[in-house]
Design a protein around this motif. Sequence first.
Motif, PDB file in Angstrom:
ATOM      1  N   GLY A   1       0.766  -1.236   0.000  1.00  0.00           N
ATOM      2  CA  GLY A   1       0.000   0.000   0.000  1.00  0.00           C
ATOM      3  C   GLY A   1       0.794   1.283   0.000  1.00  0.00           C
ATOM      4  N   ALA A   2       2.122   1.204  -0.184  1.00  0.00           N
ATOM      5  CA  ALA A   2       2.936   2.425  -0.147  1.00  0.00           C
ATOM      6  C   ALA A   2       2.532   3.400  -1.251  1.00  0.00           C
ATOM      7  CB  ALA A   2       4.416   2.078  -0.280  1.00  0.00           C
ATOM      8  N   GLU A   3       2.428   4.668  -0.885  1.00  0.00           N
ATOM      9  CA  GLU A   3       2.087   5.729  -1.831  1.00  0.00           C
ATOM     10  C   GLU A   3       3.210   6.753  -1.986  1.00  0.00           C
ATOM     11  OE1 GLU A   3      -2.722   5.992  -1.013  1.00  0.00           O
ATOM     12  OE2 GLU A   3      -1.348   6.959   0.409  1.00  0.00           O
ATOM     13  N   ILE A   4       4.010   6.890  -0.940  1.00  0.00           N
ATOM     14  CA  ILE A   4       5.125   7.846  -0.952  1.00  0.00           C
ATOM     15  C   ILE A   4       6.379   7.088  -0.540  1.00  0.00           C
ATOM     16  CG2 ILE A   4       6.049   9.992  -0.018  1.00  0.00           C
ATOM     17  CD1 ILE A   4       3.162  10.720   0.784  1.00  0.00           C
ATOM     18  N   LEU A   5       7.369   7.081  -1.420  1.00  0.00           N
ATOM     19  CA  LEU A   5       8.637   6.425  -1.127  1.00  0.00           C
ATOM     20  C   LEU A   5       9.661   7.479  -0.712  1.00  0.00           C
ATOM     21  CD1 LEU A   5      10.493   3.936  -1.099  1.00  0.00           C
ATOM     22  CD2 LEU A   5      10.992   4.416  -3.503  1.00  0.00           C
ATOM     23  N   LEU A   6      10.157   7.362   0.503  1.00  0.00           N
ATOM     24  CA  LEU A   6      11.194   8.262   0.997  1.00  0.00           C
ATOM     25  C   LEU A   6      12.558   7.649   0.677  1.00  0.00           C
ATOM     26  CD1 LEU A   6       9.650   9.035   4.506  1.00  0.00           C
ATOM     27  CD2 LEU A   6       9.334  10.285   2.357  1.00  0.00           C
ATOM     28  N   HIS A   7      13.402   8.433   0.030  1.00  0.00           N
ATOM     29  CA  HIS A   7      14.688   7.915  -0.453  1.00  0.00           C
ATOM     30  C   HIS A   7      15.839   8.815  -0.003  1.00  0.00           C
ATOM     31  CE1 HIS A   7      17.717   7.310  -3.891  1.00  0.00           C
ATOM     32  NE2 HIS A   7      17.745   6.208  -3.164  1.00  0.00           N
ATOM     33  N   PRO A   8      16.272   8.655   1.258  1.00  0.00           N
ATOM     34  CA  PRO A   8      17.491   9.365   1.668  1.00  0.00           C
ATOM     35  C   PRO A   8      18.692   8.738   0.979  1.00  0.00           C
ATOM     36  CG  PRO A   8      16.699   7.942   3.441  1.00  0.00           C
ATOM     37  CD  PRO A   8      15.690   7.855   2.340  1.00  0.00           C
ATOM     38  N   THR A   9      19.555   9.560   0.400  1.00  0.00           N
ATOM     39  CA  THR A   9      20.660   9.021  -0.382  1.00  0.00           C
ATOM     40  C   THR A   9      21.888   9.900  -0.245  1.00  0.00           C
ATOM     41  OG1 THR A   9      21.241   8.144  -2.583  1.00  0.00           O
ATOM     42  CG2 THR A   9      20.013  10.226  -2.515  1.00  0.00           C
ATOM     43  N   SER A  10      22.997   9.391  -0.715  1.00  0.00           N
ATOM     44  CA  SER A  10      24.250  10.147  -0.779  1.00  0.00           C
ATOM     45  C   SER A  10      24.969   9.634  -2.009  1.00  0.00           C
ATOM     46  CB  SER A  10      25.087   9.935   0.484  1.00  0.00           C
ATOM     47  OG  SER A  10      26.261  10.731   0.453  1.00  0.00           O
ATOM     48  N   GLU A  11      24.871  10.389  -3.097  1.00  0.00           N
ATOM     49  CA  GLU A  11      25.296   9.857  -4.389  1.00  0.00           C
ATOM     50  C   GLU A  11      25.866  10.939  -5.287  1.00  0.00           C
ATOM     51  OE1 GLU A  11      21.258   9.833  -6.983  1.00  0.00           O
ATOM     52  OE2 GLU A  11      21.144   8.665  -5.123  1.00  0.00           O
ATOM     53  N   VAL A  12      26.614  10.495  -6.291  1.00  0.00           N
ATOM     54  CA  VAL A  12      27.144  11.405  -7.306  1.00  0.00           C
ATOM     55  C   VAL A  12      25.980  11.971  -8.106  1.00  0.00           C
ATOM     56  CG1 VAL A  12      28.574  11.559  -9.365  1.00  0.00           C
ATOM     57  CG2 VAL A  12      29.313  10.139  -7.437  1.00  0.00           C
ATOM     58  N   TYR A  13      26.036  13.258  -8.401  1.00  0.00           N
ATOM     59  CA  TYR A  13      24.962  13.900  -9.144  1.00  0.00           C
ATOM     60  C   TYR A  13      25.560  14.645 -10.336  1.00  0.00           C
ATOM     61  CZ  TYR A  13      21.434  17.405 -10.373  1.00  0.00           C
ATOM     62  OH  TYR A  13      20.554  18.202 -11.051  1.00  0.00           O
ATOM     63  N   GLY A  14      24.777  14.768 -11.397  1.00  0.00           N
ATOM     64  CA  GLY A  14      25.217  15.569 -12.525  1.00  0.00           C
ATOM     65  C   GLY A  14      24.948  14.935 -13.872  1.00  0.00           C
ATOM     66  N   GLN A  15      24.608  13.638 -13.866  1.00  0.00           N
ATOM     67  CA  GLN A  15      24.332  12.955 -15.121  1.00  0.00           C
ATOM     68  C   GLN A  15      22.883  12.490 -15.117  1.00  0.00           C
ATOM     69  OE1 GLN A  15      23.738  11.899 -18.193  1.00  0.00           O
ATOM     70  NE2 GLN A  15      25.952  11.823 -18.439  1.00  0.00           N
ATOM     71  N   ALA A  16      22.069  13.112 -15.948  1.00  0.00           N
ATOM     72  CA  ALA A  16      20.630  12.837 -15.937  1.00  0.00           C
ATOM     73  C   ALA A  16      20.306  11.398 -16.290  1.00  0.00           C
ATOM     74  CB  ALA A  16      19.918  13.782 -16.905  1.00  0.00           C
ATOM     75  N   ARG A  17      21.193  10.729 -17.043  1.00  0.00           N
ATOM     76  CA  ARG A  17      20.920   9.356 -17.444  1.00  0.00           C
ATOM     77  C   ARG A  17      21.703   8.349 -16.609  1.00  0.00           C
ATOM     78  NH1 ARG A  17      20.945  12.433 -21.869  1.00  0.00           N
ATOM     79  NH2 ARG A  17      23.174  12.143 -22.206  1.00  0.00           N
TER      80      ARG A  17
END
Length: 347
Positions: A198-214
């Motif tokens: 029944g989940a409707e909202i997924l909370l995703h705490p993360t720590s990741e490299v960013y900058g590449q949309a794909r």
Amino acid sequence: MIEAINQVTPFQALALQVQAKAVNQANDRESARSLIQSTINHLAKQIAASKAFIGLNCKLVLLPEYFLTGFPMAESLTSWANKACLEMTDPIYDRLGEIAQKNDIFLGGNAYEVDPNFPELYFQSCFLIDPSGNIVLRYRRLNSMFAPTPHDVWDKYLDCYGLEGVFPVAKTAIGNFAAFASDEILFPEVTRCLAMRGAEILLHPTSEVYGQARSPKEAAKVSRAVENMMYVISANTAGIANTPIPEASVDGGSKIIDYRGLILAETGAGESMAAYGEIDIMGLRNYRSQVGMKNLLARQRWDIYAESYRQFHAYPANTMDGGVVERKHFIETQRATIEKLRKEGII
């Protein structure tokens, strides 16, 4: 009357992008605790100011992965547990609960946590605290490269918490929440098991490299939202301080994605409260109720796949039921799993 009770007014959610302050260089638990308290005091101000800017309708704030401690590096499992891990009834959770109460918000995050049922281990846990200050959701990471997971003590974990404790969903007044951290976004089965409950909202705490949309994680966030017709709220770190790794290596891109896969809000690098947007639970529920090709949940034939999952096994369960291990255990177990998959012709 029942329909009126179930109505959820649209609200604003914030993926708060903040810098994590690592405690790796702390010499003992007391020193680490001092750093954690300093972090929380600073966060209390940031959360209050962010809500004041967004408005009273901001009902949810998600903090990133590692926001309290950073992650273990050279530390043994025992050393990290003693220095950096929270207890399940830790005063730190009480302090975070006070912040949730004061700001009338649901507050989500991620921390390393010890469990009295498994005294020699720790788990990476996602949590959600409600506006009364109570923890209403606790999820332990199931797929980790270098940390213990419930699967590593599977039989006993199920005895303690059952399958619903492995895939928990918190059904609250503003929607049904689930959570997991970091690269578990790349394991679609985890999200699916939460959607089944029944989940409707997924909370995703993360720590990741960013900058590449794909990049794989960026693609996965949209995919998990579309596949499961749910909101994905992803809060990334604004870097991690006090480690040998360059601070800005994991910085930027916190975002909110709706149940159609549309990015509602996103921020760049640095500490930011720009990733906030409207969560319309009634719109989601209406979307899930429509007949048509887009209703992927209603079109899913889950029983088709069940037998294949029963027949094929890769990473073994219960490899840590004997207690604490050296970190080389994780590499050795993965190496053995790769060899098993190779022999079976899967890879």
